[in-house]
Design a protein around this motif. Structure first.
Motif, PDB file in Angstrom:
ATOM      1  N   SER A 106       0.828  -1.205   0.000  1.00 46.49           N
ATOM      2  CA  SER A 106       0.000   0.000   0.000  1.00 46.49           C
ATOM      3  C   SER A 106       0.859   1.250   0.000  1.00 46.49           C
ATOM      4  CB  SER A 106      -0.894  -0.005   1.240  1.00 46.49           C
ATOM      5  OG  SER A 106      -1.568   1.226   1.384  1.00 46.49           O
ATOM      6  N   PRO A 107       0.357   2.343  -0.589  1.00 46.82           N
ATOM      7  CA  PRO A 107       1.067   3.617  -0.505  1.00 46.82           C
ATOM      8  C   PRO A 107       0.780   4.383   0.783  1.00 46.82           C
ATOM      9  CG  PRO A 107      -0.857   3.857  -1.887  1.00 46.82           C
ATOM     10  CD  PRO A 107      -0.773   2.405  -1.516  1.00 46.82           C
ATOM     11  N   ARG A 108      -0.104   3.873   1.621  1.00 52.30           N
ATOM     12  CA  ARG A 108      -0.520   4.590   2.833  1.00 52.30           C
ATOM     13  C   ARG A 108       0.497   4.399   3.942  1.00 52.30           C
ATOM     14  NH1 ARG A 108      -5.251   1.665   2.426  1.00 52.30           N
ATOM     15  NH2 ARG A 108      -5.014   1.064   4.607  1.00 52.30           N
ATOM     16  N   GLU A 109       0.869   5.489   4.572  1.00 53.95           N
ATOM     17  CA  GLU A 109       1.835   5.445   5.683  1.00 53.95           C
ATOM     18  C   GLU A 109       1.358   4.552   6.808  1.00 53.95           C
ATOM     19  OE1 GLU A 109       3.062   9.995   5.927  1.00 53.95           O
ATOM     20  OE2 GLU A 109       4.051   8.767   7.447  1.00 53.95           O
ATOM     21  N   ASN A 110       0.061   4.644   7.126  1.00 55.79           N
ATOM     22  CA  ASN A 110      -0.433   3.923   8.299  1.00 55.79           C
ATOM     23  C   ASN A 110      -0.551   2.422   8.062  1.00 55.79           C
ATOM     24  OD1 ASN A 110      -2.669   3.823   6.670  1.00 55.79           O
ATOM     25  ND2 ASN A 110      -4.006   5.020   8.019  1.00 55.79           N
TER      26      ASN A 110
END
Length: 125
Positions: A106-110
């Motif tokens: 995923s590109p999401r930090e979280n």
């Protein structure tokens, strides 16, 4: 848990190359999906590239496609980011990150629970 230590940053001229490394220790490296993020001064942290636990799937930011390559070597527990044709706008602190979430990177930090301390990349024109 996994501990991550980046290296390989430095000062390079426009058009040059660098290879960043991220050494993992702790839990089995091959268990994790991995990502490279960067943060430039005054900007949010953004995904640069990610790779699945098997190495079979990769994800790149549009700004680095064709110039950067992410790879991993399980025997040495190391994640790499080969950066070619560097531009001034690539200047940032680069972080590696690990996620135990199963699925496409995923590109999401979280999505990533474990982070290294970062390594500075400066591209001079």
């Amino acid at each position: 848990q996994v501990q991550l230590v980046e290296s390989g940053g430095g000062l390079v001229q426009t058009g040059g190359s660098l290879r960043l490394s991220c050494k993992a220790s702790g839990r089995t490296f091959s268990y994790y999906n991995m990502g490279w993020f960067r943060q430039a001064p005054g900007k949010d942290r953004e995904l640069v590239a990610a790779i699945s636990s098997s190495g079979g799937r990769t994800l790149y930011a549009d700004s680095v496609k064709g110039r950067f390559t992410v790879s991993r070597d399980s025997p040495s527990n190391t994640l790499y980011l080969q950066m070619n044709a560097l531009k001034a706008e690539d200047t940032a602190v680069y972080y590696c990150a690990a996620s135990s979430i199963i699925g496409t990177p995923s590109p999401r930090e979280n999505w990533y629970a474990y982070w290294g301390q970062g390594t500075q990349v400066t591209v001079s024109s």
